[in-house]
Design an enzyme around this catalytic site. Structure first.
Site, PDB file in Angstrom:
ATOM      1  N   CYS A 186     -13.762   6.060 -65.253  1.00 20.41           N
ATOM      2  CA  CYS A 186     -12.408   5.830 -66.059  1.00 20.41           C
ATOM      3  C   CYS A 186     -11.588   5.689 -64.968  1.00 20.41           C
ATOM      4  O   CYS A 186     -11.565   5.913 -63.897  1.00 20.41           O
ATOM      5  CB  CYS A 186     -12.194   6.813 -67.073  1.00 20.41           C
ATOM      6  SG  CYS A 186     -13.671   7.044 -68.338  1.00 20.41           S
ATOM      7  N   GLU A 196     -19.003  10.784 -63.273  1.00 23.43           N
ATOM      8  CA  GLU A 196     -20.336  11.176 -64.025  1.00 23.43           C
ATOM      9  C   GLU A 196     -20.600  12.680 -63.419  1.00 23.43           C
ATOM     10  O   GLU A 196     -20.781  12.927 -62.453  1.00 23.43           O
ATOM     11  CB  GLU A 196     -21.427  10.343 -63.942  1.00 23.43           C
ATOM     12  CG  GLU A 196     -20.975   8.884 -64.253  1.00 23.43           C
ATOM     13  CD  GLU A 196     -20.757   8.652 -65.892  1.00 23.43           C
ATOM     14  OE1 GLU A 196     -21.149   9.652 -66.655  1.00 23.43           O
ATOM     15  OE2 GLU A 196     -20.013   7.558 -66.343  1.00 23.43           O
TER      16      GLU A 196
END
Length: 613
Positions: free
Chosen positions: A2, A79
């Protein structure tokens, strides 16, 4: 994966600045095309753009956790590959989860362990947490610097963002670039914390930055440390194979289509084989992608950097592991499109000047994104296992400077040659590089039993892992996230990095081969032709028409009145180059043209205040 941004102001009411935080967030839309949201309170404004990869309906951000003393809110990019284990541990400690996302695990981990949660994470990440219980902003970046994070200290707080463009979107930030900023752009030492923009800083890898009313502090939670290696050759090969066998499956966790980047070299082929094996065990089929240039294989000319084209090896690996493969074939017309150059410069926020290497990567990732959201890459293996030519070239290896700067061949050139003479003198790149080298090697610890050669190679490895690879990772991140593609880097797992870094050089060079340790660790997974292949860099077009197009575009810049590029570049140098026969334009000169054109586009887009006197 993101884009995150935020603004903390202890002496202002940010509820009146919704338009500004919206603009900061919108600047990162390419990083997160799936959703965007802000969270605004009087002292803090947070923004998030989401690329949905895990828990598509439940991982929305900014994500808030309620506590009796006020909310704790996170904006997170990246992640966490061990989030399943951490979730189980936190559940055992009484935490309750409402989503299946790794973001909530990191948020709950912060509630449990504070900013020490960073030390428990395995992954690539950059995140900001607003802790209203203490009126404190916490910024955290992963150990290797896979995910970017920048910040600017304001008189009463801070601005931060995944990329400089988010900070630049705030009108209170002055877009100034001075000679100090340019030294690193030209010197290419990858100085820790450097940003092209004056008073903007990159959060260093393995670092926590905290900002509250009393000021700002930084804490290093991870550094590359020296330790005794006790495994013999066979055990070392086995341990590397074991680690890779754990790392790649962890990085294949996603709720969206995924693939691998396959170049036909050892590194990407190893990741491809491991990924194919894991997916086959789950009944899946791996997709692989590569970049190629029209006519490249048919007209390939061996040179000092590349003995063979990639395509035959790509086909062999794909057939061997059974991947569904696609070649993304590009031509010079596409690569020289000024709109593409503008997109690449905009993705990187700076005029780095890598030309077709960056633009072809951008187009490759754009094509992949039409079919996949996550890709695995072989990046980092050369820095870790000693794959670059200059690791083995005595003059570069033994020089008292950064090896990649000391390495010379017919393609290298003086990076300062295209600059205005007075700017070259003011920058004094030689002194700058020498100072940075002294700073860098002072951070290297050695074992008492290391001989002079082992100390030299440990130093070189340290420079590559803590300096050069960060430039490579930044390029990969910017080019991929500019088109909304998440690229994961298995070789950047900190467990593997720590182990291989501390492996003696003789064990890394098994059988006297560069990356011999990696070759043996994956020998059973790949065709012999690939495990024996000599290192070949990322491809660059050999089409002469590409150089001709650069010359014509540079001639156009010369004709533009008042181009800011000529505050930096020497018009006389440019005139000589654009009037030269195209076949005489060497790769080094071509790179100078790329830098000129990049700078021209960058100055038009960003309108910096240049202070170069």
């Amino acid at each position: 994966m993101c884009g995150i941004t935020g603004w903390v102001a202890f002496n202002d009411d940010l509820t009146g600045h919704q338009t500004t935080i919206d603009a900061m967030t919108a600047s990162l839309t390419a990083r997160g095309p799936d959703a965007g949201q802000t969270w605004v309170r009087p002292r803090v404004a947070l923004g998030h753009r989401r690329l949905a990869v895990i828990d598509l309906p439940g991982g929305r951000q900014p994500m808030e956790a309620s506590t009796p003393d006020g909310p704790v809110v996170i904006v997170y990019s990246g992640e966490t590959y061990n989030f399943t284990e951490l979730r189980a541990e936190l559940t055992g400690r009484g935490h309750r989860f409402t989503t299946a996302s790794d973001t909530e695990v990191v948020l709950r981990g912060y509630l449990e362990w504070g900013d020490a949660v960073a030390e428990r994470l395995n992954g690539m990440y950059a995140f900001g947490i607003w802790d209203s219980r203490e009126d404190r902003l916490v910024l955290v970046r992963d150990r290797m610097g896979v995910k970017p994070l920048y910040w600017h200290r304001t008189p009463d707080g801070a601005l931060f963002g995944s990329e400089p463009k988010a900070i630049l979107a705030n009108p209170r930030f002055t877009r100034q670039v001075d000679t100090g900023c340019l030294r690193e752009l030209v010197g290419f030492t990858k100085a820790p914390g450097w940003s092209l923009w004056k008073d903007m800083t990159e959060v260093e890898p393995g670092t926590v930055v905290s900002v509250d009313r009393s000021g700002a502090r930084a804490r290093t939670y991870w550094r590359l440390e020296t330790a005794e290696h006790t495994d013999d050759a066979a055990a070392t090969v086995g341990r590397v194979a074991e680690l890779l066998g754990d790392i790649v499956p962890r990085q294949l966790v996603a709720d969206v289509p995924q693939c691998v980047l396959l170049s036909g070299g050892l590194d990407s082929s190893a990741v491809t084989a491991l990924a194919a094996r894991d997916l086959a065990g789950r009944g899946g089929k791996l997709r692989s992608f590569s970049v190629d240039f029209a006519g490249y294989e048919e007209n390939f000319r061996p040179d000092e950097l590349r003995e063979t084209p990639d395509s035959p090896f790509i086909r062999e690996v794909s057939a061997h592991v059974g991947s569904v493969h696609r070649d993304v074939v590009l031509d010079s017309t596409a690569l020289t499109d000024p709109a593409l150059r503008g997109a690449v410069v905009g993705a990187r926020d700076m005029p780095i000047g890598l030309g077709d290497i960056d633009s072809s990567m951008y187009l490759l990732f754009q094509a992949i994104r039409a079919e996949s959201t996550v890709a695995l890459s072989g990046e980092f293996a050369d820095e870790l296992f000693g794959g670059y030519l200059w690791f083995h070239h005595p003059a570069a290896r033994d020089a008292d400077t950064f090896p990649w700067l000391a390495f010379q061949n017919t393609y290298t050139a003086d990076r300062t040659a295209p600059l205005r003479p007075e700017l070259r003198e003011a920058l004094d790149i030689g002194t700058y590089v020498a100072d940075e080298y002294a700073t860098a090697i002072a951070r290297v610890d050695h074992l008492d039993g290391d001989d002079a050669f082992e100390r030299r190679m440990r130093t070189s490895s340290h420079l590559h892992i803590t300096r050069l690879v960060r430039a490579m990772l930044d390029r990969k991140d910017r080019m991929s996230m500019a088109v909304g593609l998440e690229v994961r880097v298995p070789f950047a797992d900190h467990r593997l990095v720590e182990y291989v870094y501390n492996t003696p050089w003789a064990l890394k060079m098994v059988d006297g081969r560069e990356k011999g340790l990696l070759r043996q660790a994956v020998a059973g997974l790949l065709p012999r032709s690939v495990t024996e292949r000599v290192k070949s860099p990322y491809p660059s077009t050999q089409d002469t028409s590409y150089a001709v197009a650069l010359q014509e575009q540079a001639r156009g810049v010369l004709a533009e009145p008042g181009s800011a590029a000529f505050e930096v570049f020497d018009p006389a140098w440019v005139r000589d180059v654009v009037d030269a026969p195209a076949e005489s334009v060497t790769l080094g000169v071509r790179t100078g043209l790329e830098r000129l054109l990049d700078f021209h586009h960058w100055a038009l887009t960003y309108r910096p205040h240049l202070s170069l006197a």
